[in-house]
Design a protein around this motif. Structure first.
Motif, PDB file in Angstrom:
ATOM      1  N   LEU A   8      -0.012  -3.191  -2.019  1.00 45.43           N
ATOM      2  CA  LEU A   8       0.073  -4.467  -1.317  1.00 45.43           C
ATOM      3  C   LEU A   8       1.143  -4.354  -0.240  1.00 45.43           C
ATOM      4  O   LEU A   8       2.012  -3.491  -0.321  1.00 45.43           O
ATOM      5  N   GLY A   9       1.074  -5.272   0.720  1.00 45.03           N
ATOM      6  CA  GLY A   9       2.087  -5.250   1.777  1.00 45.03           C
ATOM      7  C   GLY A   9       1.403  -5.490   3.104  1.00 45.03           C
ATOM      8  O   GLY A   9       0.218  -5.196   3.266  1.00 45.03           O
ATOM      9  N   PRO A  10       2.150  -6.031   4.065  1.00 47.38           N
ATOM     10  CA  PRO A  10       1.562  -6.357   5.371  1.00 47.38           C
ATOM     11  C   PRO A  10       1.105  -5.115   6.125  1.00 47.38           C
ATOM     12  O   PRO A  10       1.490  -3.994   5.774  1.00 47.38           O
ATOM     13  N   PRO A  11       0.301  -5.313   7.198  1.00 46.30           N
ATOM     14  CA  PRO A  11      -0.090  -4.177   8.022  1.00 46.30           C
ATOM     15  C   PRO A  11       1.164  -3.499   8.566  1.00 46.30           C
ATOM     16  O   PRO A  11       2.107  -4.173   8.980  1.00 46.30           O
ATOM     17  N   GLY A  12       1.186  -2.174   8.507  1.00 46.15           N
ATOM     18  CA  GLY A  12       2.340  -1.442   9.037  1.00 46.15           C
ATOM     19  C   GLY A  12       3.441  -1.235   8.014  1.00 46.15           C
ATOM     20  O   GLY A  12       4.475  -0.646   8.321  1.00 46.15           O
ATOM     21  N   SER A  13       3.235  -1.671   6.766  1.00 49.18           N
ATOM     22  CA  SER A  13       4.318  -1.546   5.782  1.00 49.18           C
ATOM     23  C   SER A  13       4.383  -0.153   5.170  1.00 49.18           C
ATOM     24  O   SER A  13       5.296   0.143   4.407  1.00 49.18           O
ATOM     25  N   GLY A  14       3.386   0.686   5.483  1.00 51.24           N
ATOM     26  CA  GLY A  14       3.439   2.070   4.998  1.00 51.24           C
ATOM     27  C   GLY A  14       2.507   2.350   3.828  1.00 51.24           C
ATOM     28  O   GLY A  14       2.649   3.373   3.157  1.00 51.24           O
ATOM     29  N   LYS A  15       1.546   1.464   3.592  1.00 47.54           N
ATOM     30  CA  LYS A  15       0.632   1.658   2.456  1.00 47.54           C
ATOM     31  C   LYS A  15      -0.129   2.982   2.583  1.00 47.54           C
ATOM     32  O   LYS A  15      -0.199   3.756   1.635  1.00 47.54           O
ATOM     33  N   GLY A  16      -0.682   3.219   3.775  1.00 45.95           N
ATOM     34  CA  GLY A  16      -1.472   4.434   3.988  1.00 45.95           C
ATOM     35  C   GLY A  16      -0.617   5.690   3.818  1.00 45.95           C
ATOM     36  O   GLY A  16      -1.007   6.636   3.132  1.00 45.95           O
ATOM     37  N   THR A  17       0.567   5.662   4.422  1.00 45.11           N
ATOM     38  CA  THR A  17       1.446   6.835   4.386  1.00 45.11           C
ATOM     39  C   THR A  17       1.911   7.140   2.967  1.00 45.11           C
ATOM     40  O   THR A  17       1.842   8.275   2.497  1.00 45.11           O
ATOM     41  N   GLN A  18       2.373   6.112   2.263  1.00 41.68           N
ATOM     42  CA  GLN A  18       2.868   6.333   0.894  1.00 41.68           C
ATOM     43  C   GLN A  18       1.702   6.706  -0.027  1.00 41.68           C
ATOM     44  O   GLN A  18       1.845   7.553  -0.911  1.00 41.68           O
ATOM     45  N   GLY A  19       0.554   6.080   0.199  1.00 41.83           N
ATOM     46  CA  GLY A  19      -0.638   6.383  -0.600  1.00 41.83           C
ATOM     47  C   GLY A  19      -1.044   7.844  -0.437  1.00 41.83           C
ATOM     48  O   GLY A  19      -1.346   8.527  -1.415  1.00 41.83           O
TER      49      GLY A  19
END
Ligand code: AMP
Length: 208
Positions: A8-19
């Motif tokens: 969860l988290g807003p766009p640009g919060s790093g979800k893709g990168t951390q995932g």
């Protein structure tokens, strides 16, 4: 080790990168609805044609286009999964809960001013999906993907005007999920500031 993780988290919060980092280290399958939709737009499929106008406006694609697709992908993955960008509404979360148990909702918290800076300076690879930031995580050669050599591009929805709409959409439709997973005892919030590796160290401890 958690086996089903919702980012969860807003766009640009790093979800893709951390995932991505969790996938490389621990063998998760990452299912990103944003990536699936961008692929559909690129290939001009029926889904892509219908989704494009919503994505370009920074709005959510209607549930009937996304829920069935995601359920199918989860079934195929059949194992440790990280969901990036899904669920994005309470209705989607309810649909998901009928299919599988979420072990952890990891919420990346980042201030709005920081998000706008991150998103407008983001550059993406159209082929392998790698993501860069022009200042903090620049590719080695200007405009070229380190991983696969493709020419990087700026997503149509990564412009300042669309970003503001995406943040508004996030607050209205997706933020209620923080409370939703909080009540279920599944929520952990991480402050998504600092370097990618610093954030990842915190993320890893929570997942393990
Ligand atoms: P993302 O890459 O996660 O930022 O997603 C890009 C865009 O795809 C969003 O702004 C939405 O228009 C659309 N999208 C992605 N995931 C969903 C979802 N779960 N429900 C509806 N629309 C979505």
């Amino acid at each position: 080790m958690k086996s089903t993780i919702v980012l969860l988290g807003p766009p640009g919060s790093g979800k893709g990168t951390q995932g991505e980092k969790l996938c490389s280290e621990f063998g998760y399958v990452k299912l990103s609805t944003g990536d699936m939709l961008r692929e559909a737009v690129k290939n001009q499929t029926e889904l892509g044609k219908k989704a494009k106008e919503y994505m370009d406006a920074g709005a959510l694609v209607p549930n009937d286009l996304i829920i069935g697709l995601m359920k199918e992908k989860i079934k195929e993955a059949n194992g440790k999964v990280i969901l990036d960008g899904f669920p994005r509404t309470i209705e989607q979360a309810d649909a998901l809960s009928g299919q599988l148990e979420v072990d952890l909702a990891l919420n990346l918290d980042v201030a709005d001013e920081e998000l706008v800076k991150r998103i407008t300076m983001r550059r993406s690879c159209p082929d392998c999906g790698a993501v860069y930031h022009l200042l903090w995580n620049a590719p080695k050669a200007d405009g070229v993907c380190d991983k696969c050599g493709a020419k990087l591009y700026q997503r149509d929805d990564d412009t300042e005007a669309t970003v503001l709409n995406r943040l508004k959409t996030y607050r209205e439709k997706t933020l209620p999920l923080v409370e939703y997973y909080g009540k279920k005892g599944k929520l952990v919030t991480v402050e998504g500031v600092g370097s990618i590796d610093e954030i990842y160290e915190k993320v890893k401890k929570i997942v393990q």
